[in-house]
Enzyme design. Structure first.
Site, PDB file in Angstrom:
ATOM      1  CG  ASN A  75      83.300  38.786  68.802  1.00 19.45           C
ATOM      2  OD1 ASN A  75      84.412  39.220  69.092  1.00 19.45           O
ATOM      3  ND2 ASN A  75      82.181  39.423  69.106  1.00 19.45           N
ATOM      4  CE  LYS A  86      80.712  38.139  72.318  1.00 14.52           C
ATOM      5  NZ  LYS A  86      79.392  38.043  72.964  1.00 14.52           N
ATOM      6  CG  HIS A 124      79.170  42.554  68.866  1.00 12.19           C
ATOM      7  ND1 HIS A 124      78.673  42.550  70.157  1.00 12.19           N
ATOM      8  CD2 HIS A 124      79.237  41.251  68.492  1.00 12.19           C
ATOM      9  CE1 HIS A 124      78.464  41.299  70.537  1.00 12.19           C
ATOM     10  NE2 HIS A 124      78.790  40.496  69.541  1.00 12.19           N
ATOM     11  CD  GLU A 140      75.439  40.969  67.268  1.00  9.52           C
ATOM     12  OE1 GLU A 140      76.233  40.160  67.758  1.00  9.52           O
ATOM     13  OE2 GLU A 140      75.450  42.182  67.522  1.00  9.52           O
TER      14      GLU A 140
END
Length: 247
Positions: free
Chosen positions: A10, A12, A94, A164
């Site tokens: 990821n 971001k 997320h 996560e």
């Protein structure tokens, strides 16, 4: 049932054409474990550029998508748009989307439902904050988040769950392999009790939260950890070592 190891990167809100070209070159020249599925979560504006440079066997993911196909939703993108430019995955739920942009469990579940209906595969994120962990609420929080997904997802074959722990993202703090395995085992049991034994056995559960080349091998040994969702380290050459953690 054997579950194929799956590692997501990821990026971001990071990267530009130059750095993406360098990452693509590193991944193209590396000997990546053929038994590991790799998915790259790229900023939307660079998805097409990345698709043209990355090895074709790597999956490509959007980092977000809205719950409808089109319309007056300024700044949003749809699963249909992601598919149109070559993405086959999307990362949803997320912790940064939840915390910074105020996305609720219900909205995230609706996004997941629509993305799956449009033919994308989904990395569905869950996880607790430090405050929730210290209050002993880890299982309660992840069960609540899974319940929201389960109300909207009827077919789990194109879903990967990413656990996560929010307190371990970008902090350098990592859940120990035993802490991570404990939550993954709880999730596996939750799936068995609330969805089906078949989904529990087949669904892949990634760990995300300051995964590095240094800790990936130990985490990868745990029976219920089926891969990683990697943040900052996916922008570095060490991402290759994380992909190959099972070798």
């Amino acid at each position: 049932m054997s579950r194929k190891f799956c590692v997501g990167g990821n990026w971001k809100m990071n990267g530009d054409q130059k750095s993406i070209a360098e990452i693509a070159k590193t991944l193209s020249s590396a000997a990546l474990d053929p038994n590991t599925e790799v998915v790259i979560g790229c900023p939307a504006i660079y998805l097409m550029y990345a698709r043209n440079l990355l090895p074709c066997e790597l999956g490509l993911a959007g980092q977000n998508a809205y719950k409808v196909a089109k319309g007056a939703f300024t700044g949003e993108i749809s699963p249909a748009m992601l598919k149109d430019i070559g993405a086959d995955w999307v990362i949803l739920g997320h912790s940064e989307r939840r915390a910074i942009f105020g996305e609720s469990d219900a909205l995230i579940a609706e996004k997941a439902e629509h993305a799956l209906a449009e033919g994308l595969k989904v990395i569905a994120c869950i996880g607790e904050t430090l405050e929730e962990r210290e209050a002993g609420k880890t299982n309660e929080v992840v069960a609540r988040q899974m319940c929201a997904y389960a109300q909207k997802i009827k077919d789990w074959k194109n879903v990967v769950v990413a656990y996560e722990p929010v307190w371990a993202i970008g902090t350098g703090q990592t859940a120990t392999p035993d802490q991570a395995q404990e939550v993954h085992a709880f999730l596996r049991q939750w799936l068995s009790d609330n969805i089906s034994k078949e989904v529990s056995a087949s669904l892949r559960i990634q760990y995300g939260g300051s995964v590095t080349a240094a800790n990936a091998k130990e985490l990868a040994k745990k029976p219920d950890i089926d891969g990683f969702l990697v943040g900052g380290a996916s922008l570095k050459p060490e991402f290759v070592d994380i992909i190959n953690a099972r070798q």
